[in-house]
Design a protein around this motif. Structure first.
Motif, short mmCIF file in Angstrom:
data_model
loop_
_atom_site.label_atom_id
_atom_site.label_comp_id
_atom_site.label_asym_id
_atom_site.label_seq_id
_atom_site.Cartn_x
_atom_site.Cartn_y
_atom_site.Cartn_z
N ASP A 14 0.82 -1.22 0.00
CA ASP A 14 0.00 0.00 0.00
C ASP A 14 0.85 1.26 0.00
OD1 ASP A 14 -2.21 -1.58 -0.03
OD2 ASP A 14 -2.90 -1.11 1.99
N LEU A 15 1.96 1.24 0.76
CA LEU A 15 2.83 2.41 0.80
C LEU A 15 3.49 2.65 -0.57
CD1 LEU A 15 4.61 2.00 4.26
CD2 LEU A 15 2.85 3.68 3.64
N ARG A 16 3.84 1.57 -1.25
CA ARG A 16 4.46 1.71 -2.56
C ARG A 16 3.49 2.31 -3.58
NH1 ARG A 16 7.82 -3.86 -3.76
NH2 ARG A 16 9.86 -3.11 -3.10
N ASP A 17 2.21 2.01 -3.42
CA ASP A 17 1.21 2.49 -4.36
C ASP A 17 0.59 3.83 -3.96
OD1 ASP A 17 1.57 0.26 -5.91
OD2 ASP A 17 -0.06 -0.87 -4.98
N ALA A 18 0.96 4.34 -2.80
CA ALA A 18 0.29 5.53 -2.26
C ALA A 18 0.83 6.82 -2.85
CB ALA A 18 0.45 5.56 -0.74
N ASP A 19 0.05 7.86 -2.68
CA ASP A 19 0.47 9.22 -3.03
C ASP A 19 1.03 9.85 -1.76
OD1 ASP A 19 0.74 11.89 -3.56
OD2 ASP A 19 -1.23 12.14 -4.48
N PRO A 20 2.35 10.13 -1.71
CA PRO A 20 2.95 10.68 -0.49
C PRO A 20 2.30 11.97 -0.01
CG PRO A 20 4.64 10.00 -2.05
CD PRO A 20 3.33 9.94 -2.78
N GLY A 21 1.67 12.70 -0.93
CA GLY A 21 1.06 13.96 -0.54
C GLY A 21 -0.31 13.80 0.08
N ARG A 22 -0.90 12.62 -0.04
CA ARG A 22 -2.26 12.42 0.45
C ARG A 22 -2.39 11.27 1.44
NH1 ARG A 22 -6.15 12.36 -4.72
NH2 ARG A 22 -7.67 12.56 -3.03
N THR A 23 -1.32 10.52 1.65
CA THR A 23 -1.36 9.35 2.53
C THR A 23 -0.30 9.48 3.61
OG1 THR A 23 -2.06 7.99 0.65
CG2 THR A 23 -1.24 6.83 2.60
N THR A 24 -0.60 8.99 4.80
CA THR A 24 0.39 8.96 5.88
C THR A 24 0.68 7.51 6.24
OG1 THR A 24 -1.19 8.93 7.73
CG2 THR A 24 -0.57 11.10 6.81
N VAL A 25 1.87 7.30 6.79
CA VAL A 25 2.24 5.96 7.25
C VAL A 25 1.26 5.46 8.30
CG1 VAL A 25 3.99 4.63 8.50
CG2 VAL A 25 4.68 6.21 6.68
N GLY A 26 0.86 6.35 9.21
CA GLY A 26 -0.06 5.97 10.28
C GLY A 26 -1.39 5.47 9.75
N ASP A 27 -1.91 6.14 8.72
CA ASP A 27 -3.18 5.71 8.13
C ASP A 27 -3.08 4.28 7.60
OD1 ASP A 27 -4.32 8.15 8.67
OD2 ASP A 27 -3.96 8.97 6.66
N VAL A 28 -2.01 4.00 6.87
CA VAL A 28 -1.85 2.67 6.27
C VAL A 28 -1.61 1.62 7.36
CG1 VAL A 28 -0.50 1.27 4.67
CG2 VAL A 28 -0.98 3.67 4.14
#
Length: 329
Positions: free
Chosen positions: A273-287
């Protein structure tokens, strides 16, 4: 090409065309976001490779500047610079190339680099081959995560240099018999494992094949329900096993508890999920919370042990080179 049957396979390319250089390095190292530009009046490059599928010795020399993000997968690469300057793994643990001091490339994730007027020597090991040698010599299983910031020095550096010289003498000699080549490859792999600190990671959990049908059922249940707050008792019931039998089966077949196995599955899912995420809209904590990790400190520690980098580094490097292969885990 090789000079005679059974000798090392050879490849060489050289020239002064920027576009040719860009295409060569993009293909050789799966480089995305790549730039190639002259640093002086004349641009030039030379790339050589000698070896086989298990081990190849390569050298890259460029009169110019190359930047981009490489993705090393299915092999392990150690490099040492003899001229110029450069830095690698800008999104993880930045590694400045030091003349004559070998360092490991980041593996199984993108690593941005910046190289200027350089000559870089490299050893490429097939992933299957090096992991096989590690299994024989260390009893490890699966992928290996190397410390990309480590630089050998003193006696350790001397032993490594002696090993490289001995192996190169065999690989470059077309008269070397097959048995001597095999011994040289193994000596190089053992030297690498002895020189560079590393952690052997178990294979992605879903591809670990259980011997018994009931244990396979338990694994399938864990994988299918990893996103739910399942208990070990739930797994045992789904597999038709007692709790004690389930615990014993996982210890016997995987050397972990069912809870540890589930945690590994969830960590793999977080990484995807982190690899596919948008760093500007996703946080590590959320995932992390999405996959059942409530204590972020313990989560980050477990993540870095499994993958050799912090989850924030994985997120920061997401989408830097386009579509990347997903992990099997």
């Amino acid at each position: 090409m090789s000079a005679k049957p059974g000798s090392a396979e050879r490849f060489e390319a050289a020239g002064s065309d920027v576009d040719d250089a860009r295409e060569l390095y993009r293909e050789a190292y799966r480089i995305g976001g790549m730039t190639v530009e002259p640093t002086a009046a004349e641009f030039g490059y030379r790339f050589t490779s000698t070896g086989d599928d298990d081990l190849s010795l390569r050298a890259s020399q460029v009169e110019g500047r190359i930047t981009g993000a490489s993705f090393t997968q299915g092999e392990y690469v150690v490099s040492w610079m003899t001229r110029g300057e450069g830095v690698s793994d800008l999104l993880g643990s930045p590694m400045k190339f030091l003349h004559g001091q070998p360092a490991m490339f980041a593996n199984d994730r993108p690593a941005q680099f910046d190289l200027i007027d350089y000559r870089l020597n490299m050893m490429h090991f097939s992933g299957a081959y090096l992991e096989g040698v590690a299994g024989e010599t260390e009893g490890s299983v699966g992928p290996i995560r190397f410390d990309t910031t480590f630089r050998p020095s003193g006696a350790g550096l001397h032993r490594w240099n002696a090993s490289v010289a001995a192996v190169a003498g065999v690989v470059y000699d077309d008269d070397s018999p097959a048995l001597l080549r095999a011994e040289a490859r193994r000596a190089a792999a053992v030297s690498l494992l002895e020189t560079f600190p590393h952690l052997a990671l178990r294979p992605p959990t879903e591809v670990a094949v259980a011997a018994s049908a009931r244990t396979r059922t338990a694994v399938e249940y864990l994988v299918a329900n990893a996103h739910l707050p399942i208990r070990t008792e739930d797994v045992a019931a789904a597999a038709g096993m007692s709790l004690r039998s389930l615990q014993s089966a996982f210890r016997r077949e995987f050397d972990v508890t069912p809870a540890d196995y589930l945690r590994a599955v969830r960590l793999d899912r977080v990484r995807d999920d982190l690899r596919d995420a948008d760093p500007g809209r996703t946080t590590v904590g959320d995932v992390a919370r999405r996959w059942g990790f409530g204590h972020l400190g313990r989560f980050a520690a477990g993540y870095s042990r499994r993958f050799g980098e912090y989850p924030s580094a994985t997120l920061a490097s997401s989408n830097t080179i386009g579509t990347r292969p997903r992990s099997l885990g």
